[in-house]
Structures are given as C-alpha cells and as structure tokens.
Scaffold this active site. Structure first.
Site, PDB file in Angstrom:
ATOM      1  CG  ASP A 123      -7.936  -4.945   1.831  1.00  0.00           C
ATOM      2  OD1 ASP A 123      -8.887  -4.483   2.491  1.00  0.00           O
ATOM      3  OD2 ASP A 123      -7.888  -4.925   0.587  1.00  0.00           O
ATOM      4  CG  ASP A 128     -13.519  -7.248   2.426  1.00  0.00           C
ATOM      5  OD1 ASP A 128     -13.269  -6.466   3.361  1.00  0.00           O
ATOM      6  OD2 ASP A 128     -14.092  -6.902   1.372  1.00  0.00           O
ATOM      7  CG  ASP A 183      -1.486 -20.413  -0.394  1.00  0.00           C
ATOM      8  OD1 ASP A 183      -0.959 -20.344   0.741  1.00  0.00           O
ATOM      9  OD2 ASP A 183      -0.968 -21.060  -1.328  1.00  0.00           O
ATOM     10  CE  LYS A 219       2.366 -17.996  -1.693  1.00  0.00           C
ATOM     11  NZ  LYS A 219       1.588 -19.259  -1.716  1.00  0.00           N
ATOM     12  CE1 TYR A 257      -3.348  -2.819   0.767  1.00  0.00           C
ATOM     13  CE2 TYR A 257      -4.591  -0.832   1.225  1.00  0.00           C
ATOM     14  CZ  TYR A 257      -4.557  -2.178   0.953  1.00  0.00           C
ATOM     15  OH  TYR A 257      -5.728  -2.876   0.875  1.00  0.00           O
TER      16      TYR A 257
HETATM   17  C1  IPM Z   1     -10.299  -1.461   4.150  1.00  0.00           C
HETATM   18  C2  IPM Z   1     -10.554  -0.909   2.778  1.00  0.00           C
HETATM   19  C3  IPM Z   1      -9.404   0.005   2.381  1.00  0.00           C
HETATM   20  C4  IPM Z   1      -8.124  -0.817   2.391  1.00  0.00           C
HETATM   21  C5  IPM Z   1      -9.584   0.715   1.035  1.00  0.00           C
HETATM   22  C6  IPM Z   1     -10.896   1.467   0.977  1.00  0.00           C
HETATM   23  C7  IPM Z   1      -8.449   1.618   0.714  1.00  0.00           C
HETATM   24  O1  IPM Z   1     -10.718  -1.947   1.865  1.00  0.00           O
HETATM   25  O2  IPM Z   1     -10.205  -0.675   5.105  1.00  0.00           O
HETATM   26  O3  IPM Z   1     -10.202  -2.673   4.275  1.00  0.00           O
HETATM   27  O4  IPM Z   1      -7.800  -1.451   1.386  1.00  0.00           O
HETATM   28  O5  IPM Z   1      -7.439  -0.815   3.408  1.00  0.00           O
HETATM   29 MG    MG Z   2     -10.754  -3.850   2.706  1.00  0.00          MG
END
Ligand code: IPM
Ligand code: MG
Length: 367
Positions: free
Chosen positions: A251, A255, A227, A195, A145
């Site tokens: 990240d 999710d 993975d 990884k 990032y």
């Molecule tokens: C999160 C989001 C952010 C990230 C984006 C919106 C930049 O997906 O906070 O997980 O990738 O960190």
């Molecule tokens: Mg995210």
C-alpha cells in the site's frame, strides 16, 4: 457469433463517474471492431451507495459483481463521508470487503513513467530520464489489514489497540507464483520486499520466496528490507522491474511509486483472484488514484488511469491481449501527440491542455 461478456461497472464517487464514462467509450470502440459484446451492470458503491442505500457495499452490488466476468471500478470516498465511523467509511467499507469476498489476493500496480512525462515527476531529471516501468505486486487480502483487531480500555486507564499481522505460508506461496510469472514475462528479475530483520511474517515471506524461486530458475530473485526499498525506488527506479510485497508495505510503496511517476492520474491497477482454467482471472480493475473531490464534476480529470484499467480488464479477465495492448498503444500515441490533462500539463512546447472528454475522445480516435 459475437462473444458476450458481463461487466459490473461501479463508478463510485468524485471523478469516478466522469472518468468511467471515457473508459466505457473506449470499450465501445473495442466491441464495435472486435466482435465482442459487453453487457454492463452499473451499480452503486462507496459514498453514492451510502447516500442511496445506507451501505457502502450494498448486497445488490455484490450480487451484480458475482454475476459478472469482471468488475470495472472507479473510486470511492470524499469529504462528505469523512465524519462516519472509520469502519463505515466508503474506502474501507467498500473496497476491503469486496477484495476479501472475491478472494482478490493479487494486486498488480504498474507504475509507468512515460518518457514524455518525466518533467511531471518530482524526482531529479537524470534519475527518471527516459521514463521507467516498475510493476508492484502487492498481496491484497492478508497481513495487518485482515488480521484480528481489538481495542481495549486497560485497568490502569490506558488504552490498548491491537492489529495482528497474519500470513499463512499458502498465502505467500500463491502471491509468489503471481510475482514470478509476472517477472518471467518481463525482465526476469524479481525483488521481494520484506522486513525480515524484525517481523516474523517477513521471515516466513523470505523463506517462502526462496523456496518458490527454485521453480523459476530463469528468474533472478533478490531481497530488500522495506525501508531500504522505499529509498531505492526513488534513487534508482529504472533498476527495479518487478517487486512483490505484503499488503501494508505494498500500500505504502505503491503510493510512493505513484508520486515518483508524477502522474497518479495515469496509473491503473488489477486485483486478481485465482486463475480460471483458461488462464484468465476474475478481477477488479481500478485506477490507483482516488476520487479527487477538489476537481470532481469539472470535466478536467485525467481519464487515462480508468482507460488503462479497462485495458487490464480485457487482458486479465477476458484474455483479450491484442485489444488491451491496442488501448495501451493508443494512450502512448495520445501522450506523444502532446495532449495533457491538467495533472500532467507542464506548459512544455508542443503540448496542449485538454479536458476529460477530449482526452477520452483522443484515445478512441487513436485506437
Ligand atoms: C489502496 C487504498 C486502500 C488500501 C484503502 C482505501 C483501504 O489505499 O487501494 O491502496 O489501503 O488498500
Ligand atoms: Mg493505498
């Protein structure tokens, strides 16, 4: 005399403002009974700030955050701003700089699946039976990032894009301490996800985790490739208690955890910097879900993630553990009582569908 705290309130876009209103009601209830005063500075961020001031993260907003004890954040982004160049889009132009500016390197993302809500999970009932509670500790200010980036037109007509994944050992050491401490306060089991079979960053990551582990002999450390971890989190979420990983992996996996719990609208997060001398942290507290533009303004969004983010703010930024736990308990009570916003409503017997406000009121009532 009541203690006063300054809190920067950044509702943002989409459902941000409406769920924020409910979190502030819960905070008001805490201050009315807890002998504390919250002084809010409400500021624009994200698309709302682009529309009003031409920038996703205006200088006034940063200044207000600097003058505060913590940031309560809603969410940013939406279809209206999707056509902007990537670097100007609300998510990237507001969240990444704010994380970097305040050195918020430790991102805690608790993924809790309540026993009453397992039917919202897309995972097989026998796997999620009884619910689960996994804590993702994500490194938030390093890696791909924030490494050097460039795009180049090559002489042969091809195009090259480069993002460097960069970690210093010191950055891994500090997130390791956060993760080991979190694991120590829970089941004393830490899974480090990397990884290391391919990526050099991960080799350093794994070596460093092992090194820091010697300072936490009571915590059992295990390692897994990312993975495989993506697979095991779905196959056995109840076996994993705390995992720690670098920015991009975190990240993606966070999710995935949101999906497995079945209710992104329930998940809070804390982004913390270095601890203060008294053990509290400056931090940014926000729901893990997004702006949900499709339901924004309809009064049907789930405010619980925002309310639980306020609880994390009390715990980590203000050292108000008792009050944070009381909010979490109130949320459990409301879920047990059968109230459901649309995102977690399955029509099960004994449940009732409610809107954003009624859900917020119920949590205040249960407090
Ligand atoms: C999160 C989001 C952010 C990230 C984006 C919106 C930049 O997906 O906070 O997980 O990738 O960190
Ligand atoms: Mg995210």
């Amino acid at each position: 005399m009541a203690k006063a705290y300054k809190i920067a309130v950044l509702p943002g876009d989409g459902i941000g403002p409406e769920v924020m209103a409910e979190a502030l009601k819960v905070m008001a209830k805490i201050s009315s009974t807890g002998g504390v005063i919250f002084e809010y500075s409400e500021q624009l961020v994200g698309g709302a700030a682009i529309d009003a001031k031409g920038k996703a993260l205006p200088a006034e907003t940063v200044a207000a955050c600097e003058a505060s004890d913590a940031i309560l954040f809603g969410s940013v982004g939406g279809p209206k701003w999707e056509k902007l160049p990537p670097d100007e889009q609300p998510e990237r132009a507001a969240l990444l700089p704010i994380r970097k500016h305040f050195g918020l390197f430790a991102n805690l993302r608790p993924a809790i699946c309540y026993p009453e809500l397992t039917s919202s999970s897309p995972v097989r009932p026998d796997i999620v039976a009884g619910g689960f509670d996994v804590l993702c500790v994500r490194e938030l200010t390093g890696g791909l990032y924030f490494g050097p980036k460039r795009t180049e037109n090559l002489p042969d007509g091809d195009v090259l894009a480069v993002d460097e994944m960069v970690y210093k050992k010191s950055e891994i050491v500090r997130i390791a301490h956060v993760a080991f401490k979190a694991a120590r306060a829970r089941k004393k089991k830490l899974l480090s996800v990397d990884k290391a079979n391919v990526v050099r960053n991960s080799v350093l990551w794994r070596e460093t985790m092992k090194e820091i582990a010697t300072q936490y002999p009571d915590v059992e450390l295990a390692h897994m490739y990312v993975d495989n971890a993506a697979m095991q989190l779905i196959k056995m979420p109840r076996e994993i208690d705390v995992f720690v990983t670098e920015n991009l992996f975190g990240d993606i996996l966070s999710d995935e955890m949101g999906a497995i719990t079945g209710s992104l609208g329930m998940l809070a997060s804390a982004s913390l910097g270095k601890p203060r001398a008294d053990g509290t942290y400056f931090g940014l507290f926000e729901p893990s879900g997004g702006t949900a533009p499709d339901i924004a303004g309809k009064g049907i969004a789930n405010p619980i993630a925002q309310i639980l983010s306020a609880a994390l703010l009390l715990r980590f930024a203000l050292g108000m553990e008792k009050e944070a736990a009381a909010i979490e308990a109130a949320v459990r009570t409301v879920i047990e009582s059968g109230l459901r916003t649309g995102d977690i409503f399955t029509g099960a017997a004994g449940t009732r569908k409610v809107g954003t406000r009624e859900m917020g009121d119920a949590v205040v009532g249960a407090l």
